[in-house]
Design a protein around this motif. Structure first.
Motif, PDB file in Angstrom:
ATOM      1  N   SER A 137      51.586  32.910  37.106  1.00  7.42           N
ATOM      2  CA  SER A 137      51.812  34.539  36.185  1.00  7.42           C
ATOM      3  C   SER A 137      51.409  33.278  34.460  1.00  7.42           C
ATOM      4  O   SER A 137      51.645  32.290  34.265  1.00  7.42           O
ATOM      5  N   TRP A 162      48.254  38.956  39.573  1.00  7.22           N
ATOM      6  CA  TRP A 162      49.598  40.408  40.721  1.00  7.22           C
ATOM      7  C   TRP A 162      50.063  39.991  39.551  1.00  7.22           C
ATOM      8  O   TRP A 162      51.101  40.096  38.885  1.00  7.22           O
ATOM      9  N   TYR A 209      39.766  46.783  41.625  1.00  6.89           N
ATOM     10  CA  TYR A 209      41.100  45.728  42.666  1.00  6.89           C
ATOM     11  C   TYR A 209      41.783  47.429  43.437  1.00  6.89           C
ATOM     12  O   TYR A 209      41.720  48.234  42.322  1.00  6.89           O
ATOM     13  N   ASN A 241      42.127  46.036  35.628  1.00 11.81           N
ATOM     14  CA  ASN A 241      42.216  45.878  37.323  1.00 11.81           C
ATOM     15  C   ASN A 241      42.198  46.842  38.309  1.00 11.81           C
ATOM     16  O   ASN A 241      41.485  46.689  38.369  1.00 11.81           O
ATOM     17  N   ARG A 262      51.059  37.562  51.380  1.00  7.90           N
ATOM     18  CA  ARG A 262      49.768  37.591  51.178  1.00  7.90           C
ATOM     19  C   ARG A 262      49.102  38.532  52.386  1.00  7.90           C
ATOM     20  O   ARG A 262      48.525  37.453  53.347  1.00  7.90           O
ATOM     21  N   TRP A 267      55.324  39.524  39.122  1.00 10.80           N
ATOM     22  CA  TRP A 267      55.615  38.252  40.486  1.00 10.80           C
ATOM     23  C   TRP A 267      55.480  36.881  39.570  1.00 10.80           C
ATOM     24  O   TRP A 267      54.704  36.699  38.240  1.00 10.80           O
ATOM     25  N   TYR A 282      45.434  42.158  48.038  1.00  8.56           N
ATOM     26  CA  TYR A 282      46.336  41.270  47.478  1.00  8.56           C
ATOM     27  C   TYR A 282      47.591  41.629  47.539  1.00  8.56           C
ATOM     28  O   TYR A 282      48.031  41.816  46.297  1.00  8.56           O
ATOM     29  N   GLN A 305      50.898  48.466  42.999  1.00  4.73           N
ATOM     30  CA  GLN A 305      50.575  47.076  42.194  1.00  4.73           C
ATOM     31  C   GLN A 305      49.654  46.560  42.293  1.00  4.73           C
ATOM     32  O   GLN A 305      48.514  47.327  43.332  1.00  4.73           O
ATOM     33  N   SER A 306      48.570  45.767  41.953  1.00  7.70           N
ATOM     34  CA  SER A 306      46.771  45.582  42.153  1.00  7.70           C
ATOM     35  C   SER A 306      47.234  43.995  41.468  1.00  7.70           C
ATOM     36  O   SER A 306      48.078  42.912  41.308  1.00  7.70           O
ATOM     37  N   TYR A 307      45.489  43.538  41.087  1.00  5.39           N
ATOM     38  CA  TYR A 307      45.049  42.451  40.351  1.00  5.39           C
ATOM     39  C   TYR A 307      44.633  42.734  39.409  1.00  5.39           C
ATOM     40  O   TYR A 307      43.715  43.620  39.210  1.00  5.39           O
TER      41      TYR A 307
END
Lengths: 112, 120
Positions: B62, A101, A33, A28, B100, B49, B105, A91-93
């Motif tokens: 998810s 997410w 990201y 992540n 979004r 999420w 992101y 928060q990240s990816y």
């Protein structure tokens, strides 16, 4: 258990500076990201505070700043004010199979 | 000005299916790059999420909940619908939909959230 790790709580006196850390992994934050930060005041929806590691949306005071290095990121708040008392989430990816997410577990900021 | 608002039942029974609707304004889900996601927050706990749908109908779920979730869009109505099957008390949470941020992101605009309680 959240994919991103944050301290459960931090505190500071009015006018002081506090930082909140957010630790991820090579899938992540470490994969490049961006990290985003949200402020959630009691009883309200989260609000985007910092995006793209260090950018502030219009209207967010410059007392809030973000940074990222390696697999971690930090949110700094200077000149603490009583109204900053809230929960903060990073928060990240994530590019692994664990999620897309991903959020941190949240940090409760108490202004003493 | 972008706004989103969630709607749906406040109480569902265990094993039932939850259907939530996100009605939005200020953008179109037919515009390239646009996405709408769902995030939930159990009482006193962290954000989680759930799902996201893109303008081109690409969908992301998810992994831990994928078998129970379906996300769809109705572009003409400016709505995104999330269904979650086989509800359990642990699914009790406030459910948010969010826009979004383009090219990112991040979720830049959030709805007010809707509280869903799962109880018999």
């Amino acid at each position: 258990q959240s994919v991103l790790t944050q301290p459960p709580s931090v505190s500071g006196a009015p006018g002081q500076r506090v930082t909140i850390s957010c630790t991820g992994s090579s899938s992540n934050i470490g994969a490049g990201y961006d990290v985003h930060w949200y402020q959630q005041l009691p009883g309200t929806a989260p609000k985007l505070l910092i995006y793209g590691n260090s950018n502030r949306p219009s209207g967010v005071p410059d007392r809030f700043s973000g940074s990222k290095s390696g697999t971690s990121a930090s949110l700094a708040i200077t000149g603490l004010q009583a109204e900053d008392e809230a929960d903060y989430y990073c928060q990240s990816y994530d590019s692994s199979l664990s999620a897309f997410w991903v959020f941190g577990g949240g940090t409760k900021l108490t202004v003493l | 000005q972008i706004t989103l608002k969630e709607s749906g039942p406040t109480l569902v029974k265990p094993t039932q299916t939850l259907t939530l609707t996100c009605t939005f304004s200020g953008f179109s889900l037919s515009t390239s790059g646009v996405g709408v996601g769902w995030i939930r927050q159990p009482p006193g706990k962290a954000l989680e999420w759930l799902a996201l749908i893109y303008w081109d109908d690409d969908k992301r779920y998810s992994p831990s909940l994928k078998s129970r979730l379906t996300i769809t869009k109705d572009t003409s109505k400016n709505q995104v619908v999330l269904t979650m099957t086989n509800m359990d008390p642990v699914d009790t949470a406030t459910y948010y939909c969010a826009h979004r941020q383009g090219g990112s992101y991040a979720f830049d605009i959030w709805g007010q959230g809707t509280m869903v309680t799962v109880s018999s």
